[in-house]
Design a protein around this motif. Structure first.
Motif, PDB file in Angstrom:
ATOM      1  N   ARG A 148      39.514  49.351  31.133  1.00 55.32           N
ATOM      2  CA  ARG A 148      37.958  48.756  31.614  1.00 55.32           C
ATOM      3  C   ARG A 148      37.013  49.930  31.689  1.00 55.32           C
ATOM      4  NH1 ARG A 148      36.755  46.212  37.494  1.00 55.32           N
ATOM      5  NH2 ARG A 148      36.427  48.433  37.948  1.00 55.32           N
ATOM      6  N   GLY A 162      37.148  52.550  42.997  1.00 53.32           N
ATOM      7  CA  GLY A 162      35.883  52.281  43.441  1.00 53.32           C
ATOM      8  C   GLY A 162      36.169  51.532  44.763  1.00 53.32           C
ATOM      9  N   GLY A 163      37.064  50.621  45.112  1.00 54.04           N
ATOM     10  CA  GLY A 163      37.296  50.110  46.426  1.00 54.04           C
ATOM     11  C   GLY A 163      37.500  50.766  47.387  1.00 54.04           C
ATOM     12  N   GLN A 202      42.781  46.505  37.497  1.00 54.59           N
ATOM     13  CA  GLN A 202      41.752  46.401  36.496  1.00 54.59           C
ATOM     14  C   GLN A 202      40.453  47.401  36.944  1.00 54.59           C
ATOM     15  OE1 GLN A 202      42.158  44.753  39.875  1.00 54.59           O
ATOM     16  NE2 GLN A 202      40.107  45.601  40.571  1.00 54.59           N
TER      17      GLN A 202
HETATM   18  O1  LIG Z   1      36.233  47.746  40.668  1.00 49.23           O
HETATM   19  C1  LIG Z   1      37.020  46.982  41.017  1.00 49.23           C
HETATM   20  O2  LIG Z   1      37.881  46.223  40.094  1.00 49.23           O
HETATM   21  C2  LIG Z   1      37.190  46.818  42.157  1.00 49.23           C
HETATM   22  C3  LIG Z   1      37.666  47.754  43.250  1.00 49.23           C
HETATM   23  O3  LIG Z   1      38.510  48.788  42.889  1.00 49.23           O
HETATM   24  C4  LIG Z   1      38.276  47.196  44.551  1.00 49.23           C
HETATM   25  O4  LIG Z   1      38.980  47.594  45.374  1.00 49.23           O
HETATM   26  O5  LIG Z   1      37.799  45.907  44.708  1.00 49.23           O
END
Ligand SMILES: O=C(O)C[C@H](O)C(=O)O
Length: 281
Positions: free
Chosen positions: A107, A148-149, A67
């Motif tokens: 997304r 990002g995570g 996602q």
């Molecule tokens: O942006 C996100 O969906 C979440 C992120 O990549 C995550 O690892 O929590």
């Protein structure tokens, strides 16, 4: 001079972004298949199987593997004998990203103003683009959809030269251990050593594009990559952080000359959504 029209760049970037979001690279898939045999924890093995199954479904159904469609990061090498016509290359790459986001049902993950509004741009632009001018009449485009995570768990340190090799290893392993479950292991770990504060981080990101299992041409750095991979897999984090022997599938190190007073080290953590690819025009 070889002319390349921006429309070709737009189309190729669009296809590249969609393909990369749907398909994990072959070398990474293979490394997970191999890792399954090395994983001692039954839960860990099950997680690796689920990850592989997810990769298969994403590829067959042509849906995003994760996602988190990531930050679009490009490393672009432009041959000095290329003449780009019909517009500029930066806009063309962004247009490719924009179209891929819409057509590929990706997304929208990029917010324009980081401090106040954090307004979503709605189309994953602007991409982050690093340009390099090289000999020749080709354009090489490398793309990563950087989640990002795992980016959040990445770290940079301005070590002291006296910290030496032991200090470097300690910092890298501490970063991997702290990332733990929050960065969705099994990781690929990109490391940049040397350069300046900012360049060490660019090197760490660049390192993530190297194929899994490929070793640095300098035998001493290659040995360090292997040692750190083995030490990372003794941390016990395991797949998705549920414990186990496969915390990372590889550690890639890039190095650069450094100021005599400095020792910058950057560690860029890549989650199992290890999406990147490369095209040449
Ligand atoms: O942006 C996100 O969906 C979440 C992120 O990549 C995550 O690892 O929590």
């Amino acid at each position: 001079m070889r002319e390349i029209h921006v429309s070709e760049i737009v189309e190729k970037v669009k296809n590249m972004v969609m393909d990369t979001e749907y398909n994990l690279p072959e070398d990474f898939i293979k490394s997970l298949e191999t890792a399954k045999a090395f994983e001692e924890s039954p839960v860990g093995r099950e997680i690796i199987e689920t990850i592989l199954e997810n990769a298969k479904v994403a590829s067959i159904e042509k849906v995003a593997y994760c996602q988190d469609t990531g930050y679009p990061v490009f490393f672009v090498e432009v041959g000095q004998d290329v003449h780009i016509v019909g517009g500029n290359i930066k806009d063309a790459i962004n247009e490719g990203v924009r179209l891929a986001t819409r057509e590929g049902y990706l997304r929208a993950s990029i917010a324009f103003d980081p401090v106040f509004e954090r307004r979503n741009t709605g189309d994953n632009t602007p991409a982050l683009i690093y340009f390099d001018i090289v000999p020749g009449d080709r354009i090489k485009i490398k793309f990563a959809a950087k989640g990002g995570g795992s980016e959040n768990q990445s770290k940079q340190a301005m070590l002291k030269p006296a910290d030496g090799l032991e200090g470097i290893k300690k910092f890298i392993l501490k970063t991997i251990a702290n990332a733990g479950p929050n960065a969705c292991p099994p990781f690929t770990v990109g490391v940049g050593i040397g350069g300046t504060f900012d360049y060490s981080a660019v090197l760490a990101k660049k390192a993530l594009f190297r194929p899994i299992g490929d070793r640095h041409p300098d035998p001493a750095i290659a040995m360090l990559e292997e040692e750190l991979l083995s030490l990372a897999n003794q941390l016990g984090v395991g797949p998705l952080g549920f414990g186990g022997t496969v915390t990372a599938v590889d550690v890639k190190i890039e190095v650069a000359p450094v100021h005599i007073a400095s020792l910058p080290v950057a560690v860029n953590i890549q989650c199992h959504a290890n999406r990147h690819s490369e095209i040449e025009i």
